[in-house]
Design a protein around this motif. Structure first.
Motif, PDB file in Angstrom:
ATOM      1  N   CYS A 275       0.850  -1.195   0.000  1.00 23.89           N
ATOM      2  CA  CYS A 275       0.000   0.000   0.000  1.00 23.89           C
ATOM      3  C   CYS A 275       0.881   1.239   0.000  1.00 23.89           C
ATOM      4  CB  CYS A 275      -0.916   0.016   1.219  1.00 23.89           C
ATOM      5  SG  CYS A 275      -2.038   1.456   1.278  1.00 23.89           S
ATOM      6  N   ALA A 276       0.500   2.215  -0.841  1.00 20.90           N
ATOM      7  CA  ALA A 276       1.232   3.482  -0.895  1.00 20.90           C
ATOM      8  C   ALA A 276       0.253   4.649  -0.963  1.00 20.90           C
ATOM      9  CB  ALA A 276       2.160   3.505  -2.103  1.00 20.90           C
ATOM     10  N   GLU A 277      -0.876   4.501  -0.229  1.00 25.97           N
ATOM     11  CA  GLU A 277      -1.913   5.527  -0.280  1.00 25.97           C
ATOM     12  C   GLU A 277      -1.575   6.766   0.548  1.00 25.97           C
ATOM     13  OE1 GLU A 277      -4.640   5.578  -2.267  1.00 25.97           O
ATOM     14  OE2 GLU A 277      -3.641   3.817  -3.123  1.00 25.97           O
ATOM     15  N   CYS A 278      -0.680   6.656   1.545  1.00 20.47           N
ATOM     16  CA  CYS A 278      -0.248   7.808   2.330  1.00 20.47           C
ATOM     17  C   CYS A 278       0.795   8.570   1.525  1.00 20.47           C
ATOM     18  CB  CYS A 278       0.347   7.366   3.671  1.00 20.47           C
ATOM     19  SG  CYS A 278      -0.872   6.782   4.855  1.00 20.47           S
ATOM     20  N   ARG A 279       0.411   9.737   1.047  1.00 19.59           N
ATOM     21  CA  ARG A 279       1.315  10.506   0.190  1.00 19.59           C
ATOM     22  C   ARG A 279       1.617  11.847   0.851  1.00 19.59           C
ATOM     23  NH1 ARG A 279      -1.703   8.843  -5.494  1.00 19.59           N
ATOM     24  NH2 ARG A 279      -0.821   6.723  -5.543  1.00 19.59           N
ATOM     25  N   PRO A 280       2.883  12.092   1.202  1.00 21.87           N
ATOM     26  CA  PRO A 280       3.238  13.386   1.775  1.00 21.87           C
ATOM     27  C   PRO A 280       2.782  14.516   0.852  1.00 21.87           C
ATOM     28  CG  PRO A 280       5.077  11.855   1.936  1.00 21.87           C
ATOM     29  CD  PRO A 280       4.044  11.194   1.076  1.00 21.87           C
ATOM     30  N   LEU A 281       2.278  15.595   1.461  1.00 23.24           N
ATOM     31  CA  LEU A 281       1.756  16.724   0.686  1.00 23.24           C
ATOM     32  C   LEU A 281       2.379  18.013   1.208  1.00 23.24           C
ATOM     33  CD1 LEU A 281      -1.886  17.308  -0.458  1.00 23.24           C
ATOM     34  CD2 LEU A 281      -0.640  19.155   0.673  1.00 23.24           C
TER      35      LEU A 281
ATOM     36  N   ALA B  71       5.835  35.349   4.996  1.00 22.05           N
ATOM     37  CA  ALA B  71       6.518  36.512   5.563  1.00 22.05           C
ATOM     38  C   ALA B  71       7.931  36.156   6.022  1.00 22.05           C
ATOM     39  CB  ALA B  71       5.702  37.080   6.721  1.00 22.05           C
ATOM     40  N   LEU B  72       8.130  34.914   6.453  1.00 24.18           N
ATOM     41  CA  LEU B  72       9.436  34.461   6.924  1.00 24.18           C
ATOM     42  C   LEU B  72      10.357  33.996   5.796  1.00 24.18           C
ATOM     43  CD1 LEU B  72       8.378  32.360  10.059  1.00 24.18           C
ATOM     44  CD2 LEU B  72       9.402  34.651  10.050  1.00 24.18           C
ATOM     45  N   GLY B  73       9.824  33.924   4.584  1.00 20.69           N
ATOM     46  CA  GLY B  73      10.620  33.427   3.464  1.00 20.69           C
ATOM     47  C   GLY B  73      10.721  31.916   3.410  1.00 20.69           C
ATOM     48  N   ILE B  74       9.812  31.214   4.081  1.00 21.72           N
ATOM     49  CA  ILE B  74       9.771  29.752   4.052  1.00 21.72           C
ATOM     50  C   ILE B  74       9.265  29.288   2.686  1.00 21.72           C
ATOM     51  CG2 ILE B  74       8.653  27.720   5.040  1.00 21.72           C
ATOM     52  CD1 ILE B  74      10.700  28.902   6.927  1.00 21.72           C
ATOM     53  N   GLU B  75       9.877  28.257   2.154  1.00 27.94           N
ATOM     54  CA  GLU B  75       9.509  27.787   0.814  1.00 27.94           C
ATOM     55  C   GLU B  75       8.349  26.803   0.826  1.00 27.94           C
ATOM     56  OE1 GLU B  75      11.643  25.756  -3.128  1.00 27.94           O
ATOM     57  OE2 GLU B  75      12.767  26.002  -1.258  1.00 27.94           O
ATOM     58  N   TRP B  76       8.355  25.864   1.798  1.00 29.50           N
ATOM     59  CA  TRP B  76       7.375  24.778   1.785  1.00 29.50           C
ATOM     60  C   TRP B  76       6.618  24.706   3.114  1.00 29.50           C
ATOM     61  CZ3 TRP B  76       6.737  22.963  -2.882  1.00 29.50           C
ATOM     62  CH2 TRP B  76       7.816  22.891  -3.764  1.00 29.50           C
ATOM     63  N   TYR B  77       5.315  24.497   3.013  1.00 31.20           N
ATOM     64  CA  TYR B  77       4.456  24.232   4.172  1.00 31.20           C
ATOM     65  C   TYR B  77       3.927  22.803   4.011  1.00 31.20           C
ATOM     66  CZ  TYR B  77       0.435  24.785   7.395  1.00 31.20           C
ATOM     67  OH  TYR B  77      -0.489  24.653   8.407  1.00 31.20           O
ATOM     68  N   TYR B  78       4.421  21.896   4.862  1.00 30.02           N
ATOM     69  CA  TYR B  78       4.043  20.484   4.762  1.00 30.02           C
ATOM     70  C   TYR B  78       2.785  20.227   5.588  1.00 30.02           C
ATOM     71  CZ  TYR B  78       8.514  19.225   2.578  1.00 30.02           C
ATOM     72  OH  TYR B  78       9.586  19.101   1.718  1.00 30.02           O
ATOM     73  N   LEU B  79       1.803  19.583   4.962  1.00 32.53           N
ATOM     74  CA  LEU B  79       0.528  19.300   5.628  1.00 32.53           C
ATOM     75  C   LEU B  79       0.409  17.853   6.070  1.00 32.53           C
ATOM     76  CD1 LEU B  79      -2.049  21.415   3.597  1.00 32.53           C
ATOM     77  CD2 LEU B  79      -1.863  21.342   6.081  1.00 32.53           C
ATOM     78  N   GLY B  80       1.476  17.097   6.003  1.00 35.10           N
ATOM     79  CA  GLY B  80       1.408  15.703   6.427  1.00 35.10           C
ATOM     80  C   GLY B  80       0.968  14.801   5.299  1.00 35.10           C
ATOM     81  N   TYR B  81       0.293  13.711   5.650  1.00 28.46           N
ATOM     82  CA  TYR B  81      -0.082  12.712   4.652  1.00 28.46           C
ATOM     83  C   TYR B  81      -1.458  12.996   4.063  1.00 28.46           C
ATOM     84  CZ  TYR B  81       3.862   9.903   6.237  1.00 28.46           C
ATOM     85  OH  TYR B  81       5.114   9.471   6.549  1.00 28.46           O
ATOM     86  N   TYR B  82      -1.551  12.857   2.757  1.00 29.20           N
ATOM     87  CA  TYR B  82      -2.813  12.901   2.022  1.00 29.20           C
ATOM     88  C   TYR B  82      -3.212  11.465   1.699  1.00 29.20           C
ATOM     89  CZ  TYR B  82      -5.871  13.359  -2.078  1.00 29.20           C
ATOM     90  OH  TYR B  82      -6.901  13.247  -2.972  1.00 29.20           O
ATOM     91  N   VAL B  83      -4.445  11.101   2.062  1.00 27.67           N
ATOM     92  CA  VAL B  83      -4.989   9.784   1.727  1.00 27.67           C
ATOM     93  C   VAL B  83      -6.340  10.021   1.060  1.00 27.67           C
ATOM     94  CG1 VAL B  83      -5.719   7.533   2.580  1.00 27.67           C
ATOM     95  CG2 VAL B  83      -3.806   8.709   3.680  1.00 27.67           C
ATOM     96  N   ALA B  84      -6.453   9.695  -0.201  1.00 26.04           N
ATOM     97  CA  ALA B  84      -7.628  10.051  -0.995  1.00 26.04           C
ATOM     98  C   ALA B  84      -8.921   9.498  -0.410  1.00 26.04           C
ATOM     99  CB  ALA B  84      -7.449   9.564  -2.431  1.00 26.04           C
ATOM    100  N   ASP B  85      -8.888   8.278   0.151  1.00 25.03           N
ATOM    101  CA  ASP B  85     -10.113   7.639   0.639  1.00 25.03           C
ATOM    102  C   ASP B  85     -10.326   7.809   2.138  1.00 25.03           C
ATOM    103  OD1 ASP B  85     -10.800   6.731  -1.899  1.00 25.03           O
ATOM    104  OD2 ASP B  85      -9.602   4.914  -1.692  1.00 25.03           O
ATOM    105  N   CYS B  86      -9.612   8.729   2.745  1.00 22.98           N
ATOM    106  CA  CYS B  86      -9.784   9.008   4.176  1.00 22.98           C
ATOM    107  C   CYS B  86     -10.195  10.472   4.331  1.00 22.98           C
ATOM    108  CB  CYS B  86      -8.488   8.740   4.942  1.00 22.98           C
ATOM    109  SG  CYS B  86      -8.595   9.129   6.711  1.00 22.98           S
ATOM    110  N   PRO B  87     -11.479  10.744   4.664  1.00 26.10           N
ATOM    111  CA  PRO B  87     -11.937  12.143   4.767  1.00 26.10           C
ATOM    112  C   PRO B  87     -11.143  12.977   5.750  1.00 26.10           C
ATOM    113  CG  PRO B  87     -13.812  10.646   4.721  1.00 26.10           C
ATOM    114  CD  PRO B  87     -12.587   9.789   4.856  1.00 26.10           C
ATOM    115  N   ARG B  88     -10.586  12.350   6.785  1.00 22.62           N
ATOM    116  CA  ARG B  88      -9.799  13.103   7.770  1.00 22.62           C
ATOM    117  C   ARG B  88      -8.503  13.636   7.175  1.00 22.62           C
ATOM    118  NH1 ARG B  88      -7.691  10.257  11.832  1.00 22.62           N
ATOM    119  NH2 ARG B  88      -8.209   8.184  11.066  1.00 22.62           N
TER     120      ARG B  88
END
Length: 235
Positions: A60-66, A193-210
Protein backbone atom coordinates in the motif's frame (compact mmCIF):
# COMPACT_ATOMS: atom_id res chain seq x y z
CA UNK A 1 23.29 11.56 11.80
CA UNK A 2 22.63 8.19 13.43
CA UNK A 3 19.15 6.82 14.10
CA UNK A 4 18.01 4.02 16.38
CA UNK A 5 14.86 2.12 15.37
CA UNK A 6 12.66 1.67 18.45
CA UNK A 7 9.50 0.31 16.80
CA UNK A 8 8.98 -1.63 13.58
CA UNK A 9 5.91 -3.86 13.56
CA UNK A 10 2.79 -4.29 11.49
CA UNK A 11 -0.35 -2.74 12.99
CA UNK A 12 -3.89 -1.89 11.93
CA UNK A 13 -3.93 1.09 9.60
CA UNK A 14 -5.34 4.18 11.37
CA UNK A 15 -6.61 5.62 8.08
CA UNK A 16 -8.00 2.79 5.92
CA UNK A 17 -10.04 -0.08 7.34
CA UNK A 18 -8.74 -3.56 6.67
CA UNK A 19 -5.21 -2.43 5.80
CA UNK A 20 -1.96 -3.16 7.60
CA UNK A 21 0.41 -0.31 8.38
CA UNK A 22 4.14 -0.22 9.01
CA UNK A 23 5.61 2.97 10.45
CA UNK A 24 9.11 2.37 11.83
CA UNK A 25 9.96 4.89 14.55
CA UNK A 26 13.51 6.23 14.45
CA UNK A 27 15.16 8.19 17.26
CA UNK A 28 18.00 10.51 16.19
CA UNK A 29 21.16 10.56 18.26
CA UNK A 30 20.81 14.33 18.78
CA UNK A 31 18.62 17.30 17.87
CA UNK A 32 18.33 17.72 14.11
CA UNK A 33 19.68 20.86 12.47
CA UNK A 34 17.30 22.93 10.37
CA UNK A 35 18.93 21.66 7.18
CA UNK A 36 18.73 18.04 8.31
CA UNK A 37 15.04 18.43 9.04
CA UNK A 38 14.44 19.99 5.61
CA UNK A 39 15.99 16.87 4.05
CA UNK A 40 13.89 14.58 6.27
CA UNK A 41 10.67 16.32 5.19
CA UNK A 42 11.77 16.16 1.56
CA UNK A 43 12.21 12.41 2.05
CA UNK A 44 8.67 11.98 3.37
CA UNK A 45 9.39 11.85 7.11
CA UNK A 46 7.29 13.32 9.88
CA UNK A 47 7.97 13.82 13.58
CA UNK A 48 6.26 12.28 16.61
CA UNK A 49 7.82 13.36 19.89
CA UNK A 50 11.57 12.77 19.72
CA UNK A 51 11.15 10.31 16.83
CA UNK A 52 10.83 10.46 13.05
CA UNK A 53 8.66 8.11 11.00
CA UNK A 54 7.76 7.40 7.39
CA UNK A 55 5.16 4.97 6.11
CA UNK A 56 6.60 1.72 4.74
CA UNK A 57 3.40 -0.29 4.49
CA UNK A 58 3.32 -3.65 2.67
CA UNK A 59 1.34 -3.53 -0.55
CA UNK A 60 0.00 0.00 0.00
CA UNK A 61 1.23 3.48 -0.90
CA UNK A 62 -1.91 5.53 -0.28
CA UNK A 63 -0.25 7.81 2.33
CA UNK A 64 1.31 10.51 0.19
CA UNK A 65 3.24 13.39 1.78
CA UNK A 66 1.76 16.72 0.69
CA UNK A 67 3.38 20.16 0.67
CA UNK A 68 2.28 23.64 -0.41
CA UNK A 69 4.70 25.99 -2.24
CA UNK A 70 4.15 28.97 0.04
CA UNK A 71 4.85 31.80 -2.40
CA UNK A 72 2.53 30.39 -5.07
CA UNK A 73 -0.40 29.38 -2.86
CA UNK A 74 -3.79 30.87 -3.78
CA UNK A 75 -6.81 30.29 -1.50
CA UNK A 76 -10.11 29.09 -2.89
CA UNK A 77 -13.36 31.01 -2.46
CA UNK A 78 -14.42 28.90 0.54
CA UNK A 79 -10.98 29.26 2.11
CA UNK A 80 -11.22 33.05 1.76
CA UNK A 81 -14.58 32.92 3.55
CA UNK A 82 -12.96 31.10 6.46
CA UNK A 83 -10.28 33.81 6.56
CA UNK A 84 -12.86 36.61 6.69
CA UNK A 85 -14.77 34.90 9.51
CA UNK A 86 -11.76 35.02 11.79
CA UNK A 87 -9.13 37.52 10.81
CA UNK A 88 -10.59 40.48 12.72
CA UNK A 89 -11.44 38.57 15.93
CA UNK A 90 -8.82 35.88 16.44
CA UNK A 91 -5.54 36.72 18.15
CA UNK A 92 -2.46 34.64 17.27
CA UNK A 93 0.54 34.10 19.53
CA UNK A 94 3.57 31.89 19.03
CA UNK A 95 5.72 30.24 21.68
CA UNK A 96 7.25 26.94 22.72
CA UNK A 97 4.87 23.96 23.04
CA UNK A 98 3.44 23.57 26.53
CA UNK A 99 1.49 21.02 28.53
CA UNK A 100 -1.24 22.59 30.66
CA UNK A 101 -4.65 21.35 31.88
CA UNK A 102 -6.31 23.84 29.52
CA UNK A 103 -4.50 22.47 26.48
CA UNK A 104 -5.06 18.84 27.43
CA UNK A 105 -8.77 19.43 28.00
CA UNK A 106 -9.13 21.24 24.67
CA UNK A 107 -7.24 18.48 22.85
CA UNK A 108 -9.45 15.75 24.33
CA UNK A 109 -12.66 17.65 23.65
CA UNK A 110 -11.62 18.01 20.01
CA UNK A 111 -10.63 14.35 19.78
CA UNK A 112 -13.67 12.84 21.51
CA UNK A 113 -16.49 15.23 20.59
CA UNK A 114 -15.53 15.12 16.92
CA UNK A 115 -15.16 11.33 16.86
CA UNK A 116 -11.50 11.37 15.84
CA UNK A 117 -10.47 8.39 17.94
CA UNK A 118 -11.27 4.71 17.67
CA UNK A 119 -11.47 4.57 21.46
CA UNK A 120 -13.33 6.69 23.99
CA UNK A 121 -10.25 7.05 26.16
CA UNK A 122 -8.88 10.58 26.60
CA UNK A 123 -5.20 11.21 26.00
CA UNK A 124 -3.23 11.50 29.22
CA UNK A 125 -0.73 14.19 30.15
CA UNK A 126 2.29 11.90 29.72
CA UNK A 127 1.25 10.89 26.20
CA UNK A 128 0.49 14.50 25.21
CA UNK A 129 3.93 15.61 26.36
CA UNK A 130 5.66 12.69 24.62
CA UNK A 131 3.89 13.43 21.31
CA UNK A 132 3.49 17.21 21.06
CA UNK A 133 5.90 18.81 23.54
CA UNK A 134 9.02 16.63 23.51
CA UNK A 135 10.86 17.09 20.22
CA UNK A 136 14.06 16.59 18.24
CA UNK A 137 13.64 19.68 16.03
CA UNK A 138 12.69 23.36 16.33
CA UNK A 139 9.05 23.02 17.41
CA UNK A 140 6.69 25.94 18.03
CA UNK A 141 3.13 26.24 19.27
CA UNK A 142 0.67 28.63 17.59
CA UNK A 143 -2.13 29.72 19.94
CA UNK A 144 -5.43 31.02 18.60
CA UNK A 145 -7.59 33.00 21.04
CA UNK A 146 -10.69 35.18 21.13
CA UNK A 147 -10.87 37.70 23.99
CA UNK A 148 -8.01 35.84 25.72
CA UNK A 149 -9.94 32.54 25.56
CA UNK A 150 -7.92 29.75 23.94
CA UNK A 151 -9.87 28.25 21.03
CA UNK A 152 -7.22 26.38 19.01
CA UNK A 153 -3.63 25.18 18.99
CA UNK A 154 -1.28 24.27 16.13
CA UNK A 155 2.02 22.48 16.61
CA UNK A 156 4.57 23.33 13.90
CA UNK A 157 8.06 21.98 13.21
CA UNK A 158 10.59 24.31 11.58
CA UNK A 159 13.46 23.60 9.23
CA UNK A 160 15.44 26.22 7.32
CA UNK A 161 13.18 26.37 4.27
CA UNK A 162 10.29 24.18 5.41
CA UNK A 163 7.57 24.10 8.06
CA UNK A 164 5.66 20.95 8.95
CA UNK A 165 2.17 21.05 10.46
CA UNK A 166 2.26 18.34 13.14
CA UNK A 167 -1.25 18.68 14.55
CA UNK A 168 -4.08 21.16 14.97
CA UNK A 169 -6.96 20.99 17.42
CA UNK A 170 -9.74 23.40 18.33
CA UNK A 171 -12.76 23.99 20.55
CA UNK A 172 -15.67 22.00 19.04
CA UNK A 173 -18.03 24.80 20.11
CA UNK A 174 -16.23 27.01 17.58
CA UNK A 175 -16.78 24.70 14.60
CA UNK A 176 -18.61 27.43 12.67
CA UNK A 177 -15.34 29.32 12.39
CA UNK A 178 -13.62 26.66 10.21
CA UNK A 179 -10.53 27.04 12.37
CA UNK A 180 -8.69 24.20 10.65
CA UNK A 181 -8.86 26.13 7.38
CA UNK A 182 -8.17 29.50 8.96
CA UNK A 183 -5.13 28.23 10.85
CA UNK A 184 -3.63 26.74 7.69
CA UNK A 185 -4.11 30.03 5.84
CA UNK A 186 -2.64 32.04 8.72
CA UNK A 187 0.35 29.71 8.98
CA UNK A 188 0.98 29.78 5.23
CA UNK A 189 0.87 33.60 5.34
CA UNK A 190 3.31 33.59 8.26
CA UNK A 191 5.63 31.22 6.39
CA UNK A 192 5.51 33.55 3.39
CA UNK A 193 6.52 36.51 5.56
CA UNK A 194 9.44 34.46 6.92
CA UNK A 195 10.62 33.43 3.46
CA UNK A 196 9.77 29.75 4.05
CA UNK A 197 9.51 27.79 0.81
CA UNK A 198 7.37 24.78 1.79
CA UNK A 199 4.46 24.23 4.17
CA UNK A 200 4.04 20.48 4.76
CA UNK A 201 0.53 19.30 5.63
CA UNK A 202 1.41 15.70 6.43
CA UNK A 203 -0.08 12.71 4.65
CA UNK A 204 -2.81 12.90 2.02
CA UNK A 205 -4.99 9.78 1.73
CA UNK A 206 -7.63 10.05 -1.00
CA UNK A 207 -10.11 7.64 0.64
CA UNK A 208 -9.78 9.01 4.18
CA UNK A 209 -11.94 12.14 4.77
CA UNK A 210 -9.80 13.10 7.77
CA UNK A 211 -6.82 13.48 5.42
CA UNK A 212 -8.19 14.04 1.91
CA UNK A 213 -9.17 17.67 2.68
CA UNK A 214 -5.47 18.55 2.38
CA UNK A 215 -5.82 18.20 -1.38
CA UNK A 216 -7.91 21.40 -1.50
CA UNK A 217 -4.88 23.68 -0.98
CA UNK A 218 -3.58 24.69 -4.41
CA UNK A 219 -1.14 24.45 -5.89
CA UNK A 220 0.41 21.60 -3.94
CA UNK A 221 2.80 18.73 -4.45
CA UNK A 222 2.36 15.10 -3.45
CA UNK A 223 5.10 12.52 -3.26
CA UNK A 224 4.02 9.70 -5.57
CA UNK A 225 6.28 6.71 -6.22
CA UNK A 226 9.18 8.56 -4.65
CA UNK A 227 8.80 11.73 -6.76
CA UNK A 228 7.15 15.05 -5.94
CA UNK A 229 4.35 15.75 -8.43
CA UNK A 230 2.50 19.06 -8.72
CA UNK A 231 -1.29 19.41 -8.61
CA UNK A 232 -2.59 22.77 -9.76
CA UNK A 233 -6.34 22.16 -9.66
CA UNK A 234 -8.97 19.71 -8.49
CA UNK A 235 -7.45 16.21 -8.05
Amino acid sequence: MNFRVVWDQLEDCPYLDGRQARLPLRVPSRMLTAEEFDRALEGGYRRSGRMLYRTECPGCAECRPLRVPVARFRPTTSQRRAWRKNVSEVQIRVGPPELTPERLNLYNRHKLERGLSRTEEPLGATAYRAWLVDTCVDTREVRYSVDDRLIAISILDFGRTSVSSVYHYFDPDESRRSLGVYSALAEIAWCNALGIEWYYLGYYVADCPRLSYKGTYFPHQRKVDGQWQEFAGEP
